[in-house]
Design an enzyme around this catalytic site. Structure first.
Site, short mmCIF file in Angstrom:
data_model
loop_
_atom_site.label_atom_id
_atom_site.label_comp_id
_atom_site.label_asym_id
_atom_site.label_seq_id
_atom_site.Cartn_x
_atom_site.Cartn_y
_atom_site.Cartn_z
N HIS A 125 3.57 34.65 24.92
CA HIS A 125 3.01 34.33 26.24
C HIS A 125 1.49 34.32 26.16
O HIS A 125 0.92 35.22 25.55
CB HIS A 125 3.46 35.37 27.26
CG HIS A 125 2.84 35.16 28.61
ND1 HIS A 125 3.28 34.16 29.46
CD2 HIS A 125 1.80 35.78 29.21
CE1 HIS A 125 2.53 34.19 30.55
NE2 HIS A 125 1.63 35.16 30.43
N GLY B 259 2.19 4.63 1.11
CA GLY B 259 2.21 5.15 2.48
C GLY B 259 3.03 4.26 3.40
O GLY B 259 3.46 4.68 4.47
N GLY B 260 3.21 3.00 2.98
CA GLY B 260 4.08 2.08 3.72
C GLY B 260 3.63 1.84 5.16
O GLY B 260 2.46 2.05 5.51
N LYS C 114 0.85 -1.20 0.00
CA LYS C 114 0.00 0.00 0.00
C LYS C 114 0.88 1.25 0.00
O LYS C 114 1.85 1.31 0.77
CB LYS C 114 -0.87 0.02 1.25
CG LYS C 114 -2.00 -1.00 1.22
CD LYS C 114 -2.91 -0.75 2.41
CE LYS C 114 -4.14 -1.62 2.34
NZ LYS C 114 -4.96 -1.48 3.54
N GLY D 239 10.41 -0.31 24.03
CA GLY D 239 10.79 0.78 23.12
C GLY D 239 9.57 1.63 22.80
O GLY D 239 8.55 1.57 23.51
N VAL D 240 9.66 2.40 21.73
CA VAL D 240 8.58 3.33 21.39
C VAL D 240 7.28 2.59 21.08
O VAL D 240 6.21 2.99 21.56
CB VAL D 240 8.96 4.19 20.16
CG1 VAL D 240 8.34 5.54 20.25
CG2 VAL D 240 10.45 4.30 20.02
P1 NAD Z 1 12.91 -0.07 19.65
O1 NAD Z 1 14.26 -0.38 19.15
O2 NAD Z 1 12.53 1.34 19.86
O3 NAD Z 1 12.66 -0.80 21.05
C1 NAD Z 1 12.81 -2.18 21.20
C2 NAD Z 1 12.98 -2.46 22.68
O4 NAD Z 1 12.96 -3.85 22.88
C3 NAD Z 1 14.28 -1.94 23.24
O5 NAD Z 1 14.01 -1.23 24.43
C4 NAD Z 1 15.07 -3.21 23.52
O6 NAD Z 1 15.98 -3.09 24.58
C5 NAD Z 1 13.94 -4.19 23.83
N1 NAD Z 1 14.29 -5.58 23.63
C6 NAD Z 1 15.03 -6.14 22.63
N2 NAD Z 1 15.09 -7.48 22.80
C7 NAD Z 1 14.37 -7.77 23.90
C8 NAD Z 1 14.06 -8.98 24.59
N3 NAD Z 1 14.52 -10.13 24.16
N4 NAD Z 1 13.29 -8.92 25.70
C9 NAD Z 1 12.83 -7.71 26.15
N5 NAD Z 1 13.11 -6.55 25.55
C10 NAD Z 1 13.87 -6.58 24.44
O7 NAD Z 1 11.90 -0.81 18.66
P2 NAD Z 1 10.34 -0.76 18.52
O8 NAD Z 1 9.70 -0.11 19.71
O9 NAD Z 1 9.93 -2.13 18.13
O10 NAD Z 1 10.16 0.21 17.28
C11 NAD Z 1 10.72 -0.14 16.00
C12 NAD Z 1 11.17 1.11 15.28
O11 NAD Z 1 10.05 1.90 14.92
C13 NAD Z 1 12.06 1.93 16.17
O12 NAD Z 1 13.23 2.27 15.48
C14 NAD Z 1 11.24 3.14 16.48
O13 NAD Z 1 12.01 4.32 16.59
C15 NAD Z 1 10.24 3.22 15.33
N6 NAD Z 1 9.01 3.80 15.85
C16 NAD Z 1 8.97 5.12 16.13
C17 NAD Z 1 7.83 5.67 16.67
C18 NAD Z 1 7.77 7.13 16.99
O14 NAD Z 1 8.60 7.88 16.48
N7 NAD Z 1 6.88 7.58 17.83
C19 NAD Z 1 6.74 4.88 17.00
C20 NAD Z 1 6.83 3.53 16.73
C21 NAD Z 1 7.98 2.99 16.16
#
Ligand code: NAD
Length: 463
Positions: A438, A37-38, A35, A179-180
């Site tokens: 402000h 927009g990926g 799609k 993570g995020v």
């Molecule tokens: P991430 O790399 O941000 O986080 C992955 C997390 O999983 C890390 O904290 C890591 O330490 C942990 N982890 C790895 N192996 C593990 C294990 N075996 N057990 C427990 N924890 C473990 O990756 P994500 O959250 O999957 O996101 C993927 C990508 O998408 C990222 O690069 C992120 O920046 C991007 N993303 C960005 C946004 C945003 O900008 N708001 C939102 C969603 C995703």
């Protein structure tokens, strides 16, 4: 057919590159197997933000009494929330597709494969077709990583894509990875009533973020009722009658957690397996590129998640423009580009530049740090969201701003000023002596900068 640019992948990297090249008068082909927009528009940033907005409105309704509003009962209509999300996605992807068409980009819907360094074969519903590109940009994105623990491939284990499409709000959910993705999706479901446990293997969630920010956010989320386990490893996932049973190790002991749903959010990996026929040099899991996004193969560029560098839509888009400009013989570079990172829960979090630890290492301790508490910001008080802070880090020689970390309302908007500050090598004085409207939240950024000189007006003291 021969094009000036053939772009493989229609996410934010690919479609931005395509439109930019077309605006420069070039003949452009864009190939997308799924799609337009990926991941970002269809299964990532946009649907997540739509559901986060549902949660924000829900929470606002539940806590509206203090502002003089009586909402009898706020009830979640999940079906409508999903419908709203899908309509937003549809209107955005339609919009991008029409932008591509209006700019004269030829869209091929199919699977691309390299026949040679300048020829791409596309497999569509109607058969195969070959096109050539004077320049080729690979923007093929990434896919979720599934860690190979026993049970990781059990039916029903979720990635972010399925988690965004659940038909019902589950009773409980374990999220592997803090993570995020883990935090944003965990926050959505927790707010809707799911019992959420986040399992992170490192000592802090959001490991790339400044320690203070991650710690404060952890405390806030725990206070809200989310369970966050750090330094914790999942060893096995088993199927149970009403969901799954997770086995994990923490602090030397083994525990078991029964849950209805399991989300695997441990990161993403570049989609490169289909590129075997090309002698591309790799760097880690991604395609190696220089600051102009050039690969080792002349006339072939790679941008976005497929490079494995920053997996962020906004970086991919910018890299797309850099690649096109370079291909056109103009000077543009990713070197030194500060990249903001954002988290869209409540409170929002956003940062750019170095963490305090990185800054102390890089400048051998010669750094200044200032915090400004949002409790002291008038606008934050008026909107009832004074929880959070602005943290600014400068190096001591020139007082140049090297890191900004924001926790609080609209952090993801406020960070833009900080990104510009870093890009223009702004000093704390320059930012502090710039007039900010402000009452605004942005005054807090100004005050945090003033705090570097001990001059924040609305602070008792600055570190
Ligand atoms: P991430 O790399 O941000 O986080 C992955 C997390 O999983 C890390 O904290 C890591 O330490 C942990 N982890 C790895 N192996 C593990 C294990 N075996 N057990 C427990 N924890 C473990 O990756 P994500 O959250 O999957 O996101 C993927 C990508 O998408 C990222 O690069 C992120 O920046 C991007 N993303 C960005 C946004 C945003 O900008 N708001 C939102 C969603 C995703």
């Amino acid at each position: 057919m021969k094009y000036d640019f053939v772009i493989i992948g229609g996410g934010p990297g690919g479609y931005t590159a395509a439109i930019h090249a077309a605006k420069k008068g070039k003949e452009v082909a864009l190939i997308e197997k799924h799609k337009i927009g990926g991941t970002c528009l269809n299964w990532g940033c946009i649907p997540t933000k739509a559901l986060l907005h549902t949660v924000e409105v829900y929470n606002a309704a539940k806590h509206s009494q203090a502002f003089g509003l009586e909402v009898k009962e706020a009830v979640v209509n999940w079906e409508q929330a999903q419908k709203n999300k899908e309509e937003i996605v549809q209107s955005l992807t339609d919009g991008v597709e029409s932008l591509l068409e209006k700019n004269g980009v030829t869209i091929y819907k199919g699977n691309a494969a390299f026949k040679s360094e300048d020829t791409v074969e596309i497999t569509t519903e109607n058969g195969k077709e070959e096109i050539q590109g004077k320049k080729i940009i690979i923007a093929a994105g990434s896919e979720p990583i599934m860690i190979p623990i026993p049970g990781h491939d059990l039916e029903g284990i979720l990635t972010s894509k399925e988690t965004l499409e659940l038909e019902e709000v589950p009773k409980s959910m374990a999220i592997i990875g803090g993570g995020v993705i883990g935090i944003e999706l965990g926050y959505i479901y927790h707010s809707l009533g799911t019992e959420v446990t986040v399992i992170e293997m490192l000592p802090q969630i959001l490991p790339r973020e400044d320690e203070d920010l991650a710690q404060s956010l952890t405390e806030i989320l725990e206070e809200k009722g989310m369970k966050i386990l750090t330094d914790c490893r999942v060893s096995e996932i088993e199927k149970a009658s009403d969901g799954f049973s997770l086995h994990y190790q923490m602090g030397g002991s083994s525990e078991e957690l029964p849950v209805e749903k399991v989300l695997m959010a441990v990161g993403r990996k570049p989609e490169v397996a289909w590129l075997d026929s090309l002698a591309l040099e790799m760097e880690g899991p991604g395609i190696k590129v220089d600051y102009q996004m050039k690969t080792n193969i002349p006339n072939v560029y790679a941008i976005g998640d497929v490079t494995g560098k920053y997996m962020l839509a906004h970086t991919a888009s910018h890299q797309g423009i850099v690649a096109v400009e370079d291909a056109l013989g103009h000077k543009m570079s990713m070197k030194g580009q500060p990249v903001p990172s954002c988290l869209y829960i409540e409170p929002e979090a956003a940062s750019v530049g170095l963490t305090e630890k990185e800054a102390r290492d890089q400048y051998r301790g010669e750094v200044s740090v200032s915090y400004f508490d949002l409790q002291m910001n008038g606008k934050a008080l008026t909107i009832g969201k004074p929880l959070g802070f602005i943290k600014i880090i400068t190096e001591k020689k020139w007082n140049e701003i090297v890191g900004v970390h924001i926790l609080g309302p609209k952090a993801t908007e406020l960070i833009a000023e900080a990104v510009l500050a870093l890009r223009l090598e702004c000093t704390a004085e320059e930012l502090a002596h710039t007039i900010h409207a402000h009452p605004t939240l942005s005054e807090a950024v100004m005050e945090a900068s003033a705090g570097i000189m001990g001059e924040a007006i609305h602070a008792l003291s600055s570190e």
